[in-house]
Design a protein around this motif. Structure first.
Motif, PDB file in Angstrom:
ATOM      1  N   GLY A   1     -50.071 -46.840  17.447  1.00 48.77           N
ATOM      2  CA  GLY A   1     -48.764 -45.972  17.749  1.00 48.77           C
ATOM      3  C   GLY A   1     -48.722 -44.592  17.940  1.00 48.77           C
ATOM      4  O   GLY A   1     -47.029 -44.506  18.050  1.00 48.77           O
ATOM      5  N   ARG A   2     -49.259 -43.658  18.578  1.00 50.61           N
ATOM      6  CA  ARG A   2     -48.871 -42.319  19.190  1.00 50.61           C
ATOM      7  C   ARG A   2     -48.732 -42.864  20.228  1.00 50.61           C
ATOM      8  O   ARG A   2     -48.116 -43.462  21.011  1.00 50.61           O
TER       9      ARG A   2
ATOM     10  N   TRP B   1     -40.149 -43.733   8.805  1.00 46.88           N
ATOM     11  CA  TRP B   1     -39.186 -44.475  10.087  1.00 46.88           C
ATOM     12  C   TRP B   1     -38.515 -42.903  10.354  1.00 46.88           C
ATOM     13  O   TRP B   1     -38.353 -42.447  11.663  1.00 46.88           O
ATOM     14  N   SER B   2     -38.564 -41.437   9.265  1.00 41.94           N
ATOM     15  CA  SER B   2     -38.263 -40.995   9.634  1.00 41.94           C
ATOM     16  C   SER B   2     -39.314 -40.183  10.746  1.00 41.94           C
ATOM     17  O   SER B   2     -38.166 -39.814  11.105  1.00 41.94           O
ATOM     18  N   ASN B   3     -40.481 -39.898   9.970  1.00 40.61           N
ATOM     19  CA  ASN B   3     -40.945 -38.851  10.768  1.00 40.61           C
ATOM     20  C   ASN B   3     -41.358 -39.541  12.190  1.00 40.61           C
ATOM     21  O   ASN B   3     -41.528 -39.076  12.880  1.00 40.61           O
ATOM     22  N   ILE B   4     -41.793 -41.140  12.344  1.00 44.15           N
ATOM     23  CA  ILE B   4     -41.087 -41.754  13.331  1.00 44.15           C
ATOM     24  C   ILE B   4     -40.648 -41.598  15.102  1.00 44.15           C
ATOM     25  O   ILE B   4     -40.652 -40.180  15.856  1.00 44.15           O
ATOM     26  N   ILE B   5     -38.776 -40.925  14.514  1.00 46.67           N
ATOM     27  CA  ILE B   5     -38.025 -40.279  15.015  1.00 46.67           C
ATOM     28  C   ILE B   5     -37.738 -38.897  14.775  1.00 46.67           C
ATOM     29  O   ILE B   5     -37.059 -38.648  16.045  1.00 46.67           O
ATOM     30  N   GLU B   6     -38.283 -38.171  14.626  1.00 45.48           N
ATOM     31  CA  GLU B   6     -37.548 -36.812  14.278  1.00 45.48           C
ATOM     32  C   GLU B   6     -38.317 -36.363  15.438  1.00 45.48           C
ATOM     33  O   GLU B   6     -39.518 -36.812  15.208  1.00 45.48           O
ATOM     34  N   ASP B   7     -37.812 -34.848  15.643  1.00 45.44           N
ATOM     35  CA  ASP B   7     -37.860 -34.511  16.544  1.00 45.44           C
ATOM     36  C   ASP B   7     -38.612 -34.820  18.564  1.00 45.44           C
ATOM     37  O   ASP B   7     -40.020 -34.818  18.974  1.00 45.44           O
ATOM     38  N   THR B   8     -37.786 -36.493  18.474  1.00 43.54           N
ATOM     39  CA  THR B   8     -38.520 -37.184  19.458  1.00 43.54           C
ATOM     40  C   THR B   8     -37.317 -37.202  20.118  1.00 43.54           C
ATOM     41  O   THR B   8     -35.657 -37.663  19.815  1.00 43.54           O
ATOM     42  N   PRO B   9     -37.142 -37.729  21.604  1.00 45.30           N
ATOM     43  CA  PRO B   9     -36.247 -38.247  21.997  1.00 45.30           C
ATOM     44  C   PRO B   9     -34.594 -39.563  21.990  1.00 45.30           C
ATOM     45  O   PRO B   9     -33.938 -39.780  21.674  1.00 45.30           O
TER      46      PRO B   9
ATOM     47  N   ARG C   1     -52.604 -50.744   5.793  1.00 44.80           N
ATOM     48  CA  ARG C   1     -52.011 -50.731   4.473  1.00 44.80           C
ATOM     49  C   ARG C   1     -50.654 -51.208   4.186  1.00 44.80           C
ATOM     50  O   ARG C   1     -49.933 -50.208   5.271  1.00 44.80           O
ATOM     51  N   TYR C   2     -49.979 -51.497   3.261  1.00 43.98           N
ATOM     52  CA  TYR C   2     -48.482 -51.347   2.935  1.00 43.98           C
ATOM     53  C   TYR C   2     -48.732 -50.399   2.098  1.00 43.98           C
ATOM     54  O   TYR C   2     -49.218 -49.900   1.840  1.00 43.98           O
ATOM     55  N   ARG C   3     -46.643 -49.948   2.359  1.00 43.17           N
ATOM     56  CA  ARG C   3     -46.545 -48.668   1.946  1.00 43.17           C
ATOM     57  C   ARG C   3     -44.945 -49.314   0.884  1.00 43.17           C
ATOM     58  O   ARG C   3     -44.329 -50.101   0.980  1.00 43.17           O
ATOM     59  N   ALA C   4     -44.737 -48.513  -0.325  1.00 44.55           N
ATOM     60  CA  ALA C   4     -43.683 -48.366  -0.700  1.00 44.55           C
ATOM     61  C   ALA C   4     -42.002 -48.942  -0.036  1.00 44.55           C
ATOM     62  O   ALA C   4     -42.421 -47.704   0.608  1.00 44.55           O
ATOM     63  N   PRO C   5     -41.146 -49.341  -0.734  1.00 46.30           N
ATOM     64  CA  PRO C   5     -40.066 -48.868   0.117  1.00 46.30           C
ATOM     65  C   PRO C   5     -39.655 -47.635   0.917  1.00 46.30           C
ATOM     66  O   PRO C   5     -39.261 -46.918   1.368  1.00 46.30           O
ATOM     67  N   ASP C   6     -39.916 -46.698  -0.292  1.00 44.26           N
ATOM     68  CA  ASP C   6     -39.396 -45.095   0.235  1.00 44.26           C
ATOM     69  C   ASP C   6     -40.469 -44.558   1.091  1.00 44.26           C
ATOM     70  O   ASP C   6     -39.484 -43.528   2.304  1.00 44.26           O
ATOM     71  N   ALA C   7     -41.570 -44.830   0.873  1.00 47.65           N
ATOM     72  CA  ALA C   7     -43.095 -44.536   1.649  1.00 47.65           C
ATOM     73  C   ALA C   7     -42.073 -45.536   3.179  1.00 47.65           C
ATOM     74  O   ALA C   7     -42.318 -44.317   4.128  1.00 47.65           O
TER      75      ALA C   7
ATOM     76  N   VAL D   1     -44.475 -50.497  14.177  1.00 44.74           N
ATOM     77  CA  VAL D   1     -45.122 -51.699  13.814  1.00 44.74           C
ATOM     78  C   VAL D   1     -46.677 -51.402  13.450  1.00 44.74           C
ATOM     79  O   VAL D   1     -47.889 -51.939  13.695  1.00 44.74           O
ATOM     80  N   ALA D   2     -47.017 -50.896  15.168  1.00 40.97           N
ATOM     81  CA  ALA D   2     -48.330 -50.441  15.800  1.00 40.97           C
ATOM     82  C   ALA D   2     -48.968 -49.254  14.720  1.00 40.97           C
ATOM     83  O   ALA D   2     -49.825 -49.616  14.787  1.00 40.97           O
ATOM     84  N   GLN D   3     -48.417 -48.290  13.834  1.00 41.26           N
ATOM     85  CA  GLN D   3     -48.843 -47.630  12.930  1.00 41.26           C
ATOM     86  C   GLN D   3     -48.836 -48.235  11.734  1.00 41.26           C
ATOM     87  O   GLN D   3     -50.623 -48.095  11.711  1.00 41.26           O
ATOM     88  N   ALA D   4     -48.194 -49.169  11.535  1.00 36.88           N
ATOM     89  CA  ALA D   4     -48.176 -50.410  10.072  1.00 36.88           C
ATOM     90  C   ALA D   4     -49.493 -51.013  10.515  1.00 36.88           C
ATOM     91  O   ALA D   4     -50.871 -51.349   9.716  1.00 36.88           O
ATOM     92  N   GLY D   5     -50.036 -51.296  11.157  1.00 33.61           N
ATOM     93  CA  GLY D   5     -51.242 -52.589  11.553  1.00 33.61           C
ATOM     94  C   GLY D   5     -52.536 -51.613  12.082  1.00 33.61           C
ATOM     95  O   GLY D   5     -53.905 -52.284  11.464  1.00 33.61           O
TER      96      GLY D   5
END
Length: 366
Positions: A251-252, A318-326, A307-313, A299-303
Motif C-alpha cells: 500500500g505504499r 486513515w489519518s496517517n495515510i492522508i497526512e502530508d500527501t496530496p 491483522r485487525y485494528r481497534a476502531p481508534d487505531a 485496504v492494501a495496508q490492512a491486507g
C-alpha cells in the motif's frame, strides 16, 4: 521531473567549398588570449609583458596574425573564438577547400555538422547538372564549434566562399537517418541532446556514432510539461488524475508516475516522435478521487499487515495515510469498515473485509 525525447533526424552528405578551421593545442596563443581577456584588449606592450624580448615588428606581426586567425578584433579585443582559446588552450588553424560535410537536420538545431572530410579537387569533373544551391537553412555560425564524430577533432566553419554576387553551390547526397535523443530536467530546464546512428561509405569502418552532448538555453523549456499534459495543475504543481490502481507493495504510494506521449511539439524546437516523462508529481482531481485513493491504500495496508485494528487505531491509520500527501483535505473521513466491500469497483478479498471490520465487530459484541 525528467523527460526523455526521441525522434528521427535526416542525415545528408553535402560537398561544398568552405573556409574551415581545425582546432589544435596552442599554449603560446592561449597566454596572449588570457592577457587580452584580463586586460580588456591586447596591444604591443601587453604582448611584451607576456612574451618579453620580442621586437616591435614581431609584436605587430603577432597581433596581425591573431587578427587573421580571428582571435582578436582590430582594436585588440577578444572575439568569441579568442575567449574559447583563453579557456581551452586551443586555437583555429584556418584552411579553404572542398569538403564533404556530414550534416544532420532538425528544427532543434537547424543543421548540425557531424564530421568533415577533405576532398581533392578534380579538374576533370565537368558535371554541373547535379550541383544545387546550398540549402538556406544550412548556415552554421562562424563561432559555433563542432566535434567530429569519427576524428575526435573540433572544428568550425566560417563561410562558403563563392564568386562575386553568386550563391554557393553544393552537391547533396542522401545518406540515412539518425536518432536524436534529448534529456530534459523539467524543473530546472537543464538539458542535453545527442545524435546517434550509423553511416555507410568511407566515413569510418565502424559506422556507428554518437555526437558530443549539446544543449539549449534552459529558459526555453520553462513550464513545458503543461504544453503536453492538459491535466497538469500548475498551481498545485502536480498531475490531477483519478486513482489508477498503481500502489506499491504493502500500500505504499510515492505519488509519482511516468507518462509516455507520441508526436509532441516542443515549442520552436520541433516535433518529437516519443516523449517519456518520469517522476511526475500526481494527486487527485476530485474529492471522490482522493477518497478512492486513500481507501485503496488503507485496504492494501490492512491486507499486507494481516491483522485487525481497534476502531481508534483504524481512524489513526486513515489519518496517517492522508497526512502530508496530496490527499489531505480532500479524502474526508474514514469509510465505515463494516460497510466497506469494494475499492474502485473491485471487490475486497474476504479476509481483508474481515480484518477491516473485525475491530468494530468486537467492540459491538462487547
Amino acid at each position: 521531473m525528467k523527460a526523455s525525447l526521441e525522434t528521427e533526424v535526416e542525415i545528408r552528405e553535402i560537398a561544398v567549398f568552405a573556409e574551415l578551421a581545425v582546432w589544435e593545442k596552442r599554449p603560446d596563443l592561449q597566454v596572449l588570449c588570457v592577457s587580452a581577456r584580463d586586460q580588456g584588449t591586447l596591444y604591443e606592450d601587453a604582448i611584451d609583458s607576456v612574451l618579453p624580448g620580442l621586437s616591435l615588428r614581431a609584436r605587430k606581426n603577432l597581433l596581425r596574425h591573431l587578427h587573421y586567425i580571428q582571435l582578436v578584433e582590430q582594436n585588440g579585443a577578444l572575439t568569441a573564438l579568442g575567449r574559447r582559446c583563453a579557456s581551452s588552450g586551443e586555437a583555429p588553424a584556418w584552411e579553404q577547400g572542398v569538403y564533404r560535410l556530414l550534416v544532420a537536420s532538425h528544427p532543434l538545431f537547424e543543421s548540425y555538422v557531424l564530421d568533415f572530410k577533405r576532398t581533392p579537387g578534380d579538374w576533370s569533373d565537368r558535371d554541373f547538372d547535379n550541383r544545387e544551391p546550398l540549402p538556406s537553412r544550412f548556415s552554421p555560425e562562424r563561432d559555433r564549434i563542432f566535434t567530429s564524430i569519427f576524428q575526435a577533432k573540433r572544428f568550425n566553419i566560417a563561410k562558403f566562399p563563392a564568386a562575386g554576387g553568386q550563391n554557393p553551390v553544393c552537391r547533396i547526397g542522401e545518406m540515412t537517418t539518425g536518432k536524436l535523443q534529448w534529456d530534459i530536467d523539467l524543473a530546472s530546464g537543464n538539458n542535453q541532446w545527442t545524435i546517434k546512428g550509423r553511416v555507410s561509405g568511407d566515413w569510418d569502418q565502424r559506422g556507428e556514432f554518437q555526437s558530443s552532448p549539446e544543449s539549449v538555453q534552459p529558459n526555453k523549456l520553462v513550464d513545458i510539461f503543461a504544453d503536453w499534459e492538459p491535466q497538469w495543475d500548475e498551481q498545485e504543481g502536480r498531475l490531477a488524475m483519478a486513482y489508477d490502481g498503481k500502489l506499491g507493495q504493502g500500500g505504499r504510494e510515492s505519488f509519482l508516475r511516468s507518462r509516455r506521449y507520441n508526436n509532441k511539439q516542443v515549442r520552436d524546437c520541433g516535433p518529437f516522435d516519443k516523449v517519456e516523462v518520469r517522476d511526475i508529481p500526481v494527486g487527485p482531481a476530485t474529492k471522490d478521487d482522493a477518497r478512492t485513493w486513500a481507501t485503496a491504500m488503507l485496504v492494501a495496508q490492512a491486507g499486507a499487515e494481516n491483522r485487525y485494528r481497534a476502531p481508534d487505531a483504524y481512524q489513526s491509520q486513515w489519518s496517517n495515510i492522508i497526512e502530508d500527501t496530496p490527499l489531505a483535505g480532500w479524502a474526508g473521513d474514514a469509510p465505515d469498515p463494516v460497510a466497506l466491500s469494494e475499492v474502485n469497483g473491485q471487490p475486497l478479498a474476504a479476509r481483508t473485509r474481515w480484518l477491516l471490520a473485525a475491530g468494530t465487530d468486537l467492540e459491538i459484541g462487547a
